[in-house]
Design a protein around this motif. Sequence first.
Motif, PDB file in Angstrom:
ATOM      1  N   VAL A  85       0.850  -1.192   0.000  1.00 55.96           N
ATOM      2  CA  VAL A  85       0.000   0.000   0.000  1.00 55.96           C
ATOM      3  C   VAL A  85       0.884   1.239   0.000  1.00 55.96           C
ATOM      4  O   VAL A  85       1.920   1.267   0.680  1.00 55.96           O
ATOM      5  N   VAL A  86       0.483   2.261  -0.751  1.00 57.45           N
ATOM      6  CA  VAL A  86       1.181   3.546  -0.690  1.00 57.45           C
ATOM      7  C   VAL A  86       0.182   4.628  -0.331  1.00 57.45           C
ATOM      8  O   VAL A  86      -0.935   4.673  -0.857  1.00 57.45           O
ATOM      9  N   CYS A  87       0.586   5.484   0.636  1.00 62.79           N
ATOM     10  CA  CYS A  87      -0.245   6.597   1.083  1.00 62.79           C
ATOM     11  C   CYS A  87       0.458   7.893   0.707  1.00 62.79           C
ATOM     12  O   CYS A  87       1.601   8.122   1.115  1.00 62.79           O
ATOM     13  N   LEU A  88      -0.222   8.717  -0.068  1.00 60.11           N
ATOM     14  CA  LEU A  88       0.359   9.980  -0.513  1.00 60.11           C
ATOM     15  C   LEU A  88      -0.352  11.143   0.164  1.00 60.11           C
ATOM     16  O   LEU A  88      -1.554  11.085   0.438  1.00 60.11           O
TER      17      LEU A  88
ATOM     18  N   ASN B 223      -3.487  20.562  -0.700  1.00 61.88           N
ATOM     19  CA  ASN B 223      -3.759  19.373   0.112  1.00 61.88           C
ATOM     20  C   ASN B 223      -3.944  18.128  -0.756  1.00 61.88           C
ATOM     21  O   ASN B 223      -3.306  17.985  -1.775  1.00 61.88           O
ATOM     22  N   GLY B 224      -4.836  17.250  -0.337  1.00 64.24           N
ATOM     23  CA  GLY B 224      -5.116  16.039  -1.106  1.00 64.24           C
ATOM     24  C   GLY B 224      -4.376  14.830  -0.568  1.00 64.24           C
ATOM     25  O   GLY B 224      -3.160  14.877  -0.336  1.00 64.24           O
ATOM     26  N   VAL B 225      -5.129  13.730  -0.349  1.00 62.64           N
ATOM     27  CA  VAL B 225      -4.545  12.469   0.115  1.00 62.64           C
ATOM     28  C   VAL B 225      -5.042  11.340  -0.785  1.00 62.64           C
ATOM     29  O   VAL B 225      -6.124  11.440  -1.377  1.00 62.64           O
ATOM     30  N   ALA B 226      -4.238  10.282  -0.873  1.00 61.51           N
ATOM     31  CA  ALA B 226      -4.613   9.138  -1.704  1.00 61.51           C
ATOM     32  C   ALA B 226      -4.021   7.876  -1.099  1.00 61.51           C
ATOM     33  O   ALA B 226      -2.907   7.896  -0.560  1.00 61.51           O
ATOM     34  N   VAL B 227      -4.784   6.770  -1.203  1.00 58.51           N
ATOM     35  CA  VAL B 227      -4.300   5.452  -0.799  1.00 58.51           C
ATOM     36  C   VAL B 227      -4.380   4.543  -2.019  1.00 58.51           C
ATOM     37  O   VAL B 227      -5.439   4.424  -2.642  1.00 58.51           O
ATOM     38  N   LEU B 228      -3.250   3.947  -2.369  1.00 58.91           N
ATOM     39  CA  LEU B 228      -3.158   3.085  -3.544  1.00 58.91           C
ATOM     40  C   LEU B 228      -2.695   1.711  -3.074  1.00 58.91           C
ATOM     41  O   LEU B 228      -1.714   1.614  -2.338  1.00 58.91           O
ATOM     42  N   ALA B 229      -3.385   0.659  -3.530  1.00 57.42           N
ATOM     43  CA  ALA B 229      -3.100  -0.668  -2.977  1.00 57.42           C
ATOM     44  C   ALA B 229      -3.125  -1.741  -4.047  1.00 57.42           C
ATOM     45  O   ALA B 229      -3.773  -1.609  -5.077  1.00 57.42           O
ATOM     46  N   ARG B 230      -2.387  -2.807  -3.755  1.00 54.88           N
ATOM     47  CA  ARG B 230      -2.369  -3.971  -4.638  1.00 54.88           C
ATOM     48  C   ARG B 230      -3.604  -4.834  -4.430  1.00 54.88           C
ATOM     49  O   ARG B 230      -3.933  -5.652  -5.285  1.00 54.88           O
ATOM     50  N   ARG B 231      -4.225  -4.721  -3.262  1.00 56.59           N
ATOM     51  CA  ARG B 231      -5.400  -5.542  -2.998  1.00 56.59           C
ATOM     52  C   ARG B 231      -6.591  -4.669  -2.596  1.00 56.59           C
ATOM     53  O   ARG B 231      -6.416  -3.515  -2.227  1.00 56.59           O
ATOM     54  N   PRO B 232      -7.791  -5.230  -2.678  1.00 55.01           N
ATOM     55  CA  PRO B 232      -8.993  -4.391  -2.558  1.00 55.01           C
ATOM     56  C   PRO B 232      -9.211  -3.827  -1.159  1.00 55.01           C
ATOM     57  O   PRO B 232      -8.653  -4.315  -0.170  1.00 55.01           O
ATOM     58  N   PHE B 233     -10.060  -2.813  -1.123  1.00 56.88           N
ATOM     59  CA  PHE B 233     -10.518  -2.238   0.137  1.00 56.88           C
ATOM     60  C   PHE B 233     -11.879  -2.836   0.487  1.00 56.88           C
ATOM     61  O   PHE B 233     -12.691  -3.091  -0.385  1.00 56.88           O
ATOM     62  N   ARG B 234     -12.098  -3.024   1.787  1.00 60.51           N
ATOM     63  CA  ARG B 234     -13.427  -3.403   2.259  1.00 60.51           C
ATOM     64  C   ARG B 234     -14.295  -2.175   2.503  1.00 60.51           C
ATOM     65  O   ARG B 234     -15.521  -2.248   2.503  1.00 60.51           O
ATOM     66  N   ALA B 235     -13.610  -1.042   2.760  1.00 58.36           N
ATOM     67  CA  ALA B 235     -14.352   0.190   3.064  1.00 58.36           C
ATOM     68  C   ALA B 235     -13.431   1.382   2.820  1.00 58.36           C
ATOM     69  O   ALA B 235     -12.207   1.261   2.923  1.00 58.36           O
ATOM     70  N   VAL B 236     -14.024   2.510   2.473  1.00 60.90           N
ATOM     71  CA  VAL B 236     -13.294   3.774   2.311  1.00 60.90           C
ATOM     72  C   VAL B 236     -14.103   4.859   3.006  1.00 60.90           C
ATOM     73  O   VAL B 236     -15.323   4.940   2.829  1.00 60.90           O
ATOM     74  N   GLU B 237     -13.409   5.701   3.810  1.00 58.16           N
ATOM     75  CA  GLU B 237     -14.096   6.817   4.462  1.00 58.16           C
ATOM     76  C   GLU B 237     -13.273   8.083   4.302  1.00 58.16           C
ATOM     77  O   GLU B 237     -12.041   8.062   4.411  1.00 58.16           O
ATOM     78  N   ARG B 238     -13.976   9.185   4.036  1.00 57.40           N
ATOM     79  CA  ARG B 238     -13.335  10.498   3.922  1.00 57.40           C
ATOM     80  C   ARG B 238     -13.856  11.387   5.040  1.00 57.40           C
ATOM     81  O   ARG B 238     -15.059  11.382   5.307  1.00 57.40           O
TER      82      ARG B 238
END
Length: 267
Positions: A32-35, A67-82
């Motif tokens: 996972v990468v968090c920017l 600003n701005g944030v992003a999460v990039l992953a090799r595998r799926p998310f079960r949930a996303v919240e902003r």
Amino acid sequence: MSPLSVVSWNVNSVRVRLSQVAAVLAETQPDVVCLQETRVADGSFPAKAFAEMGYAHQALYGMKTHNGVAVLARRPFRAVERYAWCGQRDCRHIAVRLAEGPWLHNLYIPAGGDVPDPESNPRFAHKLDFLDALTAWFAGAGTPREPAILVGDLNVAPLPTDVWSHEKMLKVVSHTPPEVARLDSLADAASWVDAVRHVIPPREHLYTWWSYRTRDWKAGNRGRRLDHAWVTPDLAPAIRDAFTRPETRDWERPSDHIPVGLSLDGG
DNA sequence: ATGGTTGAGGTTCAA
């Protein structure tokens, strides 16, 4: 939980730094990468480029210019919240729940401007309010959501060894006592463990940011540790490694921040 | 000594 590796980086424009992020991902191979500070609206995010690097699952929370944030992953998310703290939709906090994995919070805390006085400087007041709001949430609704990881540019250097000079920095925004006290309260709110300091002892100086406003950033080494990786206590025994990548600060057209990495064992 | 640099977007602001 399966093994998990995360890299967090304030890139100060994802479009300018795209090839540098690609190089760091190729070398560190995180799950996972968090920017942070992507500085781009979601519709203009270089989604395809990251998908081609293997990060097909993307949770974006960006806006034009700031600003701005992003999460990039090799595998799926079960949930996303902003989240929109202090009544502002300013794209500073996104959380995902990873499939077969923990909650992951990606944060860009306000820098706070230049003057460390909430009365005269609204940016500093907002920084303190933001930290208070986050603390209140983690002390309440956020607490049961274990296991969890928190990474990002927290814009506070809490320890004396997180700055080049503790004495000289006490009145400089990022290391003032009211900020450090609030960051400590935030950590206490969910008993967060500082995973980087779990691996790299607090007696060692460690920085993740050096100002652009210095000709030779290495000469005086006037850095600050503004970028962090925390885990909830249940994950502390799984901490395998934590690292930074200072060489990126020497690249052509660098970010002023460097990547912070964390890897956890499965269990 | 109140500088210095960067990015986005627009002729300045936030970091």
